[in-house]
Design a protein around this motif. Structure first.
Motif, PDB file in Angstrom:
ATOM      1  N   UNK A 230      -5.818 -81.330  47.733  1.00 31.84           N
ATOM      2  CA  UNK A 230      -4.567 -81.872  47.424  1.00 31.84           C
ATOM      3  C   UNK A 230      -3.781 -80.363  47.030  1.00 31.84           C
ATOM      4  N   UNK A 231      -4.305 -79.375  46.451  1.00 30.35           N
ATOM      5  CA  UNK A 231      -3.400 -78.156  46.414  1.00 30.35           C
ATOM      6  C   UNK A 231      -2.861 -77.708  47.667  1.00 30.35           C
ATOM      7  N   UNK A 232      -3.774 -77.592  48.514  1.00 29.36           N
ATOM      8  CA  UNK A 232      -3.590 -77.447  49.975  1.00 29.36           C
ATOM      9  C   UNK A 232      -2.217 -77.977  50.601  1.00 29.36           C
ATOM     10  N   UNK A 233      -2.346 -79.260  50.319  1.00 30.16           N
ATOM     11  CA  UNK A 233      -1.390 -79.945  50.721  1.00 30.16           C
ATOM     12  C   UNK A 233      -0.017 -79.828  50.241  1.00 30.16           C
ATOM     13  N   UNK A 234      -0.034 -79.659  48.881  1.00 31.07           N
ATOM     14  CA  UNK A 234       1.226 -79.559  48.092  1.00 31.07           C
ATOM     15  C   UNK A 234       1.894 -78.175  48.401  1.00 31.07           C
ATOM     16  N   UNK A 235       1.071 -77.397  48.733  1.00 29.58           N
ATOM     17  CA  UNK A 235       1.453 -75.941  49.134  1.00 29.58           C
ATOM     18  C   UNK A 235       2.215 -76.076  50.628  1.00 29.58           C
ATOM     19  N   UNK A 236       1.477 -76.823  51.535  1.00 28.31           N
ATOM     20  CA  UNK A 236       1.810 -77.319  52.695  1.00 28.31           C
ATOM     21  C   UNK A 236       3.346 -77.875  52.455  1.00 28.31           C
ATOM     22  N   UNK A 237       3.676 -78.762  51.563  1.00 33.02           N
ATOM     23  CA  UNK A 237       4.719 -79.342  51.512  1.00 33.02           C
ATOM     24  C   UNK A 237       5.962 -78.395  51.304  1.00 33.02           C
ATOM     25  N   UNK A 238       5.344 -77.336  50.272  1.00 31.37           N
ATOM     26  CA  UNK A 238       6.678 -76.478  49.844  1.00 31.37           C
ATOM     27  C   UNK A 238       7.187 -75.742  51.171  1.00 31.37           C
ATOM     28  N   UNK A 239       6.029 -75.112  52.355  1.00 29.06           N
ATOM     29  CA  UNK A 239       6.452 -74.528  53.197  1.00 29.06           C
ATOM     30  C   UNK A 239       7.211 -75.577  54.277  1.00 29.06           C
ATOM     31  N   UNK A 240       7.075 -76.593  54.266  1.00 27.05           N
ATOM     32  CA  UNK A 240       8.102 -77.580  55.159  1.00 27.05           C
ATOM     33  C   UNK A 240       9.281 -78.007  54.508  1.00 27.05           C
ATOM     34  N   UNK A 241       9.559 -78.250  53.170  1.00 32.68           N
ATOM     35  CA  UNK A 241      10.727 -78.876  53.114  1.00 32.68           C
ATOM     36  C   UNK A 241      11.060 -78.546  51.542  1.00 32.68           C
ATOM     37  N   UNK A 242      10.233 -78.182  50.743  1.00 30.13           N
ATOM     38  CA  UNK A 242      10.787 -77.821  49.277  1.00 30.13           C
ATOM     39  C   UNK A 242      10.983 -76.426  49.433  1.00 30.13           C
ATOM     40  N   UNK A 243      11.868 -76.134  48.313  1.00 29.68           N
ATOM     41  CA  UNK A 243      12.496 -74.544  48.106  1.00 29.68           C
ATOM     42  C   UNK A 243      11.112 -73.897  47.796  1.00 29.68           C
ATOM     43  N   UNK A 244      11.058 -72.655  48.130  1.00 28.67           N
ATOM     44  CA  UNK A 244       9.909 -71.585  48.047  1.00 28.67           C
ATOM     45  C   UNK A 244       9.940 -71.450  46.564  1.00 28.67           C
ATOM     46  N   UNK A 245      10.696 -71.414  45.803  1.00 33.50           N
ATOM     47  CA  UNK A 245      10.786 -71.254  44.301  1.00 33.50           C
ATOM     48  C   UNK A 245       9.969 -72.306  43.462  1.00 33.50           C
ATOM     49  N   UNK A 246       9.772 -73.389  44.391  1.00 36.01           N
ATOM     50  CA  UNK A 246       8.994 -74.638  43.536  1.00 36.01           C
ATOM     51  C   UNK A 246       7.506 -74.471  43.553  1.00 36.01           C
ATOM     52  N   UNK A 247       6.944 -73.487  44.380  1.00 33.02           N
ATOM     53  CA  UNK A 247       5.681 -73.433  44.681  1.00 33.02           C
ATOM     54  C   UNK A 247       4.801 -73.381  43.517  1.00 33.02           C
ATOM     55  N   UNK A 248       5.106 -72.347  42.617  1.00 33.71           N
ATOM     56  CA  UNK A 248       4.271 -72.057  41.550  1.00 33.71           C
ATOM     57  C   UNK A 248       4.454 -73.204  40.771  1.00 33.71           C
ATOM     58  N   UNK A 249       5.477 -73.597  40.440  1.00 34.91           N
ATOM     59  CA  UNK A 249       5.660 -74.727  39.388  1.00 34.91           C
ATOM     60  C   UNK A 249       4.805 -75.973  39.702  1.00 34.91           C
ATOM     61  N   UNK A 250       4.929 -76.381  41.102  1.00 37.80           N
ATOM     62  CA  UNK A 250       4.404 -77.464  41.631  1.00 37.80           C
ATOM     63  C   UNK A 250       2.762 -77.595  41.517  1.00 37.80           C
ATOM     64  N   UNK A 251       2.428 -76.259  42.080  1.00 40.19           N
ATOM     65  CA  UNK A 251       0.866 -76.209  41.959  1.00 40.19           C
ATOM     66  C   UNK A 251       0.209 -76.071  40.685  1.00 40.19           C
ATOM     67  N   UNK A 252       1.029 -75.424  39.616  1.00 35.09           N
ATOM     68  CA  UNK A 252       0.779 -75.583  38.212  1.00 35.09           C
ATOM     69  C   UNK A 252       0.305 -76.993  37.702  1.00 35.09           C
ATOM     70  N   UNK A 253       1.563 -77.733  38.127  1.00 36.09           N
ATOM     71  CA  UNK A 253       1.412 -79.236  37.829  1.00 36.09           C
ATOM     72  C   UNK A 253       0.050 -79.748  38.049  1.00 36.09           C
ATOM     73  N   UNK A 254      -0.051 -79.632  39.334  1.00 35.21           N
ATOM     74  CA  UNK A 254      -1.078 -80.342  40.090  1.00 35.21           C
ATOM     75  C   UNK A 254      -2.455 -79.813  39.715  1.00 35.21           C
TER      76      UNK A 254
END
Length: 744
Positions: A230-254
């Motif tokens: 799941x963490x790998x996929x969320x990171x992947x999601x960021x690289x494809x369409x979310x803004x880079x600044x979301x990565x840390x916050x998103x992974x922290x939630x997961x």
């Protein structure tokens, strides 16, 4: 009429001309058949604006044109853009929005070029928002404000579909989310407040639902695999369409939902949690556990705790096994117990290797796990086995490796490696001074009785010990090794002296090892009544030694000597290898056939203990050189002995062992005495620098200072303080008995 009056363009006329250009632009954007702008068209439009802005007042229409520029956008958005968006939903609405935003940016680019003259003078003089910004603001206020909630929900719904394994148009999402970023014109607030906050809430809720099922259904390793995926996929999601600044916050939630919330349950799962993974050596799962839990705040602490418990339990089991084996063997021979203890140290080394590999590989060298390993080993390494402290066991283990014919048959590399590991274990032992004393005793035996297998190894372990425990720790031992080299040189010059002075010959081959008192363990020296043959030797050597130095006093330690004597028995002559004590006793029988215990004792001038051991070795042990009356297994003070002339053996030479005195008690006493001095010195050092100090503080600093060599007992420190007070080194404060002053 003057020239410029005739050429004045009025507002309506000028704006009509501009309108045609704007309509042409809208048609192009709407995809209607319309030829592109030529450079003439562009120049005409630009010049019209230029002229309308540079006419003399009241014909300078800059402000009106600035307003009309904005109205053009508003009109287009209201009439065309919004209706086309309002009738579409979900993905279709998103596609339309992306197209409309892209067109809007083109429109802003063209119109701001037509109206460029405004930007250059009018706007900068009046500090108004520039044209480009006005254009984007129109879209933000009219389109974005109305639709952003709908857009956000559509995007999040697509993301959730993707999380459930459906294929979605990632490029579309990227384009939509770029609008949230670009609308901020350099600020991230729109993206963060209108989209990201909701995404994070949705993500938390989504993974919270997932985790609550998985934790019930899955084993710990399976759960961790899912979490990592799941963490790998969320990171992947960021690289494809979310803004880079979301990565840390998103992974922290997961991480929070999947790991933090269930950390305890996960680690303590009955058949698959951390304990089970350690028990079954599940290297890969443990590595994954470390990777995952290192990402959450203080996540590794419980893992390190379980690791510490596990290592402690494994070590304690080894101690218990060794205890049991030792008590079963008590009835059997002492050397069997010795082997058991050797085996125990081997197993502890293996355990350390195994868990050190865990720390380095699974737990990527994290200091937390080094600490856990250290604390665990400190717990069980200080337990000792069958009445022997770990300090003694380690010293014996080294002795076995380093002496000739030890129980270990190892290659040079293996010996080096094993010694390295023993020194590592020593780090966990609190009584390092006790190890040093036992080690020194055994080193002395190896060196003096030529039992050491290899000088290189002897020096090598001293180097290792020096690195681990400091120079003070090994200085005496290094002195001992050096002493032997000097003693060999001394022996060579003694032999040269004898060749030169023929009349000085002692009559027997004599080798003397001269040692420096300070380096070696203390040995009792008795004034043994030497046999006449040996008295001459002592005299000759003393004369030789006087030629070298006048200021040194020789003390002879006969208990460490060995002799080769010929036993002339009726069947055959046998060479006997014996200690000086045994030799002295046997030589008495050259002039008497029978001697009583008392006579032997008087003639030799030795203590009871020594005489009993001596006579036992000659009359009750393997080789019966003397016959004893009565013929019992123990020696008593009423026994009578006579030379056994019938003795024989198939060997030409035999060694008659004199069992070594059990030195353990003496070593412990010596170390205790040294510790008293060390505590005294430490207290005085501390008080000298502090002048006045409270009891707690003094004890604490003392324990800290001495901790490298041994863990001083608080009671012992208290006793030493009292002693120093009576000896006028310290005094108690009159008003506060817990406060001490230093008396210089």
């Amino acid at each position: 009429m003057t020239m410029n009056q005739r050429n004045t363009i009025d507002l309506d006329q000028g704006w009509d001309f501009m309108q045609q250009g704007i309509i042409k632009l809208k048609n192009i954007l709407e995809g209607l058949p319309e030829p592109q702008f030529s450079s003439e068209d562009y120049m005409m439009l630009y010049t019209t604006i230029y002229n309308m802005c540079t006419q003399k007042p009241p014909h300078d229409y800059s402000q009106q044109l600035y307003d009309k520029y904005r109205e053009s956008f508003e009109e287009y958005i209201t009439s065309t853009v919004l209706p086309s968006l309002r009738e579409k939903h979900d993905e279709f609405m998103l596609r339309e929005l992306v197209k409309r935003w892209s067109n809007h940016k083109i429109m802003v680019r063209w119109l701001s070029r037509f109206f460029h003259y405004l930007d250059r003078y009018f706007i900068s003089r009046r500090s108004l928002p520039p044209l480009k910004e006005v254009g984007l603001t129109c879209f933000r206020d009219l389109v974005y404000q109305e639709l952003n909630a709908k857009v956000r929900d559509a995007v999040i719904s697509l993301i959730d579909q993707e999380r459930e394994g459906e294929q979605i148009d990632r490029a579309l999402l990227k384009n939509v989310l770029d609008i949230f970023v670009e609308i901020g014109m350099g600020q991230m607030e729109y993206y963060e407040n209108d989209f990201e906050a909701a995404l994070l809430n949705d993500t938390a809720a989504y993974y919270s639902r997932k985790a609550s099922n998985w934790i019930l259904e899955d084993s710990c390793p399976d759960y961790m695999l899912k979490a990592e995926e799941c963490l790998k996929r969320e990171k992947d999601r960021v690289s494809h369409y979310l803004h880079l600044s979301s990565e840390t916050k998103l992974l922290e939630k997961v991480q929070h939902e999947l790991l933090s919330v269930y950390a305890t349950q996960l680690l303590e799962k009955e058949h698959s949690g951390c304990h089970a993974l350690l028990r079954d050596d599940k290297i890969e799962d443990l590595s994954r556990m470390c990777r995952l839990f290192s990402k959450i705040p203080r996540g590794l602490e419980p893992v390190a705790n379980i690791f510490k418990q596990h290592v402690t339990a494994e070590g304690t089991t080894l101690v218990k096994q060794a205890e049991d084996a030792a008590s079963n063997k008590k009835a059997e021979k002492r050397d069997v117990i010795g082997l058991q203890e050797q085996l125990f140290v081997r197993k502890v080394i293996e355990l350390h290797d195994k868990f050190m590999a865990y720390v380095n590989d699974c737990f990527v060298n994290q200091s937390l796990f080094h600490k856990a390993l250290k604390e665990a080993f400190e717990i069980f390494c200080n337990k000792g086995v069958a009445g022997s402290s770990s300090a003694e066991l380690l010293a014996t283990f080294c002795d076995n490796i380093l002496k000739k014919g030890g129980s270990e048959k190892l290659s040079d590399e293996a010996i080096e490696e094993t010694l390295e590991k023993v020194v590592k274990l020593l780090a966990y032992i609190s009584d390092k001074d006790l190890f040093a004393e036992f080690y020194r005793k055994k080193l002395a035996r190896r060196l003096l009785f030529d039992k050491s297998a290899n000088d290189e190894h002897e020096r090598s372990i001293l180097t290792k010990l020096k690195q681990q425990c400091g120079g003070q720790f090994t200085s005496k031992m290094e002195g001992m090794v050096t002493d032997l080299t000097l003693a060999r040189e001394n022996q060579t010059s003694f032999e040269a002296y004898l060749n030169y002075n023929q009349n000085a010959s002692p009559g027997i081959d004599l080798t003397v090892t001269v040692l420096t008192t300070g380096f070696w363990p203390s040995y009792k020296s008795f004034d043994l009544n030497l046999p006449a043959e040996m008295v001459k030797c002592v005299e000759v050597f003393r004369e030789f030694y006087q030629t070298k130095t006048k200021h040194r006093k020789l003390t002879w330690i006969y208990s460490l000597g060995t002799c080769n004597i010929n036993g002339r028995f009726e069947p055959k002559t046998i060479e006997l290898i014996v200690t000086t004590y045994q030799a002295a006793a046997l030589l008495l029988f050259n002039s008497s056939d029978r001697l009583s215990y008392q006579e032997i004792m008087t003639q030799l001038n030795l203590s009871d203990d020594d005489v009993v051991r001596l006579l036992h070795s000659l009359s009750c042990a393997k080789y019966k050189i003397l016959n004893k009356e009565p013929n019992t297994k123990t020696v008593s003070s009423t026994d009578v002995f006579e030379f056994n002339s019938k003795f024989t053996d198939k060997m030409r030479r035999i060694k008659i062992p004199l069992p070594p005195v059990d030195e353990k008690k003496k070593v412990i006493e010596d170390v205790d005495k040294d510790r008293r001095y060390a505590i005294d010195a430490s207290i005085v050092r501390i008080m000298k620098s502090r002048k006045v100090l409270g009891y707690q503080q003094l004890v604490m600093e003392c324990v800290e200072q001495l901790g490298r060599m041994f863990k001083p007992d608080v009671k012992a420190i208290k006793k030493r303080i009292e002693d120093l007070i009576t000896r006028d080194y310290l005094e108690r404060d009159k008003d506060n008995p817990n406060l001490f002053k230093y008396l210089a």
